[in-house]
Design a protein around this motif. Structure first.
Motif, PDB file in Angstrom:
ATOM      1  N   PHE A   1       0.738   2.252   4.177  1.00 26.28           N
ATOM      2  CA  PHE A   1       0.557   3.094   2.994  1.00 26.28           C
ATOM      3  C   PHE A   1      -0.034   2.305   1.830  1.00 26.28           C
ATOM      4  O   PHE A   1      -0.843   2.828   1.055  1.00 26.28           O
ATOM      5  CB  PHE A   1       1.907   3.691   2.590  1.00 26.28           C
ATOM      6  CG  PHE A   1       1.852   4.536   1.353  1.00 26.28           C
ATOM      7  CD1 PHE A   1       1.347   5.828   1.402  1.00 26.28           C
ATOM      8  CD2 PHE A   1       2.290   4.042   0.131  1.00 26.28           C
ATOM      9  CE1 PHE A   1       1.288   6.614   0.255  1.00 26.28           C
ATOM     10  CE2 PHE A   1       2.241   4.819  -1.013  1.00 26.28           C
ATOM     11  CZ  PHE A   1       1.735   6.112  -0.948  1.00 26.28           C
ATOM     12  N   LEU A   2       0.347   1.038   1.693  1.00 24.76           N
ATOM     13  CA  LEU A   2      -0.131   0.212   0.585  1.00 24.76           C
ATOM     14  C   LEU A   2      -1.432  -0.510   0.889  1.00 24.76           C
ATOM     15  O   LEU A   2      -1.906  -1.280   0.046  1.00 24.76           O
ATOM     16  CB  LEU A   2       0.947  -0.821   0.222  1.00 24.76           C
ATOM     17  CG  LEU A   2       2.271  -0.260  -0.310  1.00 24.76           C
ATOM     18  CD1 LEU A   2       3.243  -1.406  -0.585  1.00 24.76           C
ATOM     19  CD2 LEU A   2       2.054   0.560  -1.565  1.00 24.76           C
ATOM     20  N   LEU A   3      -2.016  -0.270   2.066  1.00 25.46           N
ATOM     21  CA  LEU A   3      -3.242  -0.974   2.446  1.00 25.46           C
ATOM     22  C   LEU A   3      -4.367  -0.810   1.424  1.00 25.46           C
ATOM     23  O   LEU A   3      -5.021  -1.796   1.059  1.00 25.46           O
ATOM     24  CB  LEU A   3      -3.704  -0.485   3.826  1.00 25.46           C
ATOM     25  CG  LEU A   3      -4.996  -1.119   4.365  1.00 25.46           C
ATOM     26  CD1 LEU A   3      -4.825  -2.622   4.534  1.00 25.46           C
ATOM     27  CD2 LEU A   3      -5.389  -0.475   5.687  1.00 25.46           C
ATOM     28  N   PRO A   4      -4.635   0.383   0.885  1.00 27.67           N
ATOM     29  CA  PRO A   4      -5.726   0.489  -0.107  1.00 27.67           C
ATOM     30  C   PRO A   4      -5.446  -0.257  -1.402  1.00 27.67           C
ATOM     31  O   PRO A   4      -6.383  -0.518  -2.170  1.00 27.67           O
ATOM     32  CB  PRO A   4      -5.814   2.010  -0.369  1.00 27.67           C
ATOM     33  CG  PRO A   4      -5.139   2.656   0.790  1.00 27.67           C
ATOM     34  CD  PRO A   4      -4.070   1.705   1.210  1.00 27.67           C
ATOM     35  N   PHE A   5      -4.186  -0.604  -1.661  1.00 28.26           N
ATOM     36  CA  PHE A   5      -3.853  -1.252  -2.929  1.00 28.26           C
ATOM     37  C   PHE A   5      -3.949  -2.783  -2.844  1.00 28.26           C
ATOM     38  O   PHE A   5      -4.343  -3.427  -3.814  1.00 28.26           O
ATOM     39  CB  PHE A   5      -2.435  -0.844  -3.358  1.00 28.26           C
ATOM     40  CG  PHE A   5      -2.289   0.627  -3.623  1.00 28.26           C
ATOM     41  CD1 PHE A   5      -2.639   1.170  -4.850  1.00 28.26           C
ATOM     42  CD2 PHE A   5      -1.817   1.472  -2.642  1.00 28.26           C
ATOM     43  CE1 PHE A   5      -2.505   2.527  -5.094  1.00 28.26           C
ATOM     44  CE2 PHE A   5      -1.676   2.827  -2.874  1.00 28.26           C
ATOM     45  CZ  PHE A   5      -2.029   3.360  -4.098  1.00 28.26           C
ATOM     46  N   TYR A   6      -3.580  -3.364  -1.690  1.00 30.15           N
ATOM     47  CA  TYR A   6      -3.647  -4.825  -1.609  1.00 30.15           C
ATOM     48  C   TYR A   6      -4.893  -5.323  -0.875  1.00 30.15           C
ATOM     49  O   TYR A   6      -5.176  -6.516  -0.873  1.00 30.15           O
ATOM     50  CB  TYR A   6      -2.390  -5.411  -0.947  1.00 30.15           C
ATOM     51  CG  TYR A   6      -2.116  -4.973   0.462  1.00 30.15           C
ATOM     52  CD1 TYR A   6      -2.802  -5.530   1.530  1.00 30.15           C
ATOM     53  CD2 TYR A   6      -1.142  -4.030   0.746  1.00 30.15           C
ATOM     54  CE1 TYR A   6      -2.554  -5.144   2.829  1.00 30.15           C
ATOM     55  CE2 TYR A   6      -0.879  -3.632   2.033  1.00 30.15           C
ATOM     56  CZ  TYR A   6      -1.587  -4.196   3.074  1.00 30.15           C
ATOM     57  OH  TYR A   6      -1.323  -3.802   4.357  1.00 30.15           O
ATOM     58  N   ASP A   7      -5.651  -4.447  -0.224  1.00 34.19           N
ATOM     59  CA  ASP A   7      -6.926  -4.835   0.377  1.00 34.19           C
ATOM     60  C   ASP A   7      -8.031  -4.060  -0.340  1.00 34.19           C
ATOM     61  O   ASP A   7      -8.429  -2.981   0.068  1.00 34.19           O
ATOM     62  CB  ASP A   7      -6.927  -4.512   1.873  1.00 34.19           C
ATOM     63  CG  ASP A   7      -8.178  -5.046   2.558  1.00 34.19           C
ATOM     64  OD1 ASP A   7      -8.980  -5.726   1.890  1.00 34.19           O
ATOM     65  OD2 ASP A   7      -8.362  -4.767   3.755  1.00 34.19           O
TER      66      ASP A   7
END
Length: 244
Positions: free
Chosen positions: A104-110
């Motif tokens: 879920f957090l992939l777009p935020f840390y990558d």
């Protein structure tokens, strides 16, 4: 990506954006129409072809082999691999929840602008390893052995009739629901009953037979088995009496 490539990318993106259509209502309308079509097809298939019904559930059976749906086989295998009971919550809740949070957090840390897989080795390798691990665990879960079996080799000194009785007793113990409360070797549950892997060290065969006939609650009694099928009862006693 250098500054020149970034500027070129932004110009192409702005040009394509002016030629495109907004997500609402165009994309939502297409998705909704497809969802309605799929739903109608499923309803028509269920009305025309019908749904397969299995045998009536029998809560008293001890030979039923439970299996999850195929898309849960990888989680099923994780539970089989993680043996210690203190790690079971981690396998059932911790690992899947952590993976979902990371996804879920992939777009935020990558937030890199590069989209080619070969230029994103870490993300590409992580995706490939995840797919491979899930596929491999799904394969192992689909081919897992029956939980109504005890994976234990017979004592080396057993021969002939004694070996046959031992194998029969192992099958009777596994199919009598004993593994729901006891653990024998690597099979069964860690309670509420005691571990039976070395039960014969403390109890002789006569004491084991007496316990099976007159157990303490909530353990069921096997007195009826001793009366109606004494050969199975004696095989059970012989198997448990060899666990030293």
């Amino acid at each position: 990506m250098n500054q020149l490539e970034k500027e070129e990318y932004l110009r192409e993106y702005a040009l394509l954006k002016t030629k495109g259509k907004p997500f609402f209502p165009y994309a939502i309308a297409k998705d909704s129409a497809m969802a309605v079509i799929v739903l109608v097809v499923i309803i028509l298939m269920s009305l025309i072809l019908g749904a397969e019904l299995g045998p009536k559930a029998d809560p008293t059976t001890t030979t039923y082999v439970p299996r999850p749906e195929w898309y849960f086989f990888f989680l099923f295998e994780v539970l089989r691999i993680i043996k210690p009971p203190e790690f079971v919550p981690m396998a059932t809740i911790g690992v899947p929840t952590l993976c979902m949070i990371l996804l879920f957090l992939l777009p935020f840390y990558d937030r890199g602008a590069e989209r080619r897989p070969e230029r994103r080795p870490i993300a590409t390798a992580a995706g490939i390893l995840t797919i491979f691990a899930m596929a491999y665990l799904t394969f192992l879960g689909a081919n897992a052995g029956s939980p109504n079996e005890i994976d234990m080799a017979p004592p080396a000194d057993l021969k002939g009739t004694a070996l046959t009785q031992w194998n029969q007793g192992r099958l009777v113990v596994a199919q009598s629901g004993c593994l729901a409360c006891h653990q024998i070797g690597e099979n069964g549950n860690h309670g509420p009953g005691p571990r039976l892997t070395h039960v014969a060290r403390n109890l002789p065969a006569a004491a084991i037979a007496q316990t099976l006939r007159n157990p303490t609650a909530p353990m069921p009694s096997f007195a009826r088995l001793a009366e109606t099928q004494p050969e199975k009862f004696q095989a059970m006693v012989a198997f448990l009496g060899s666990l030293k």
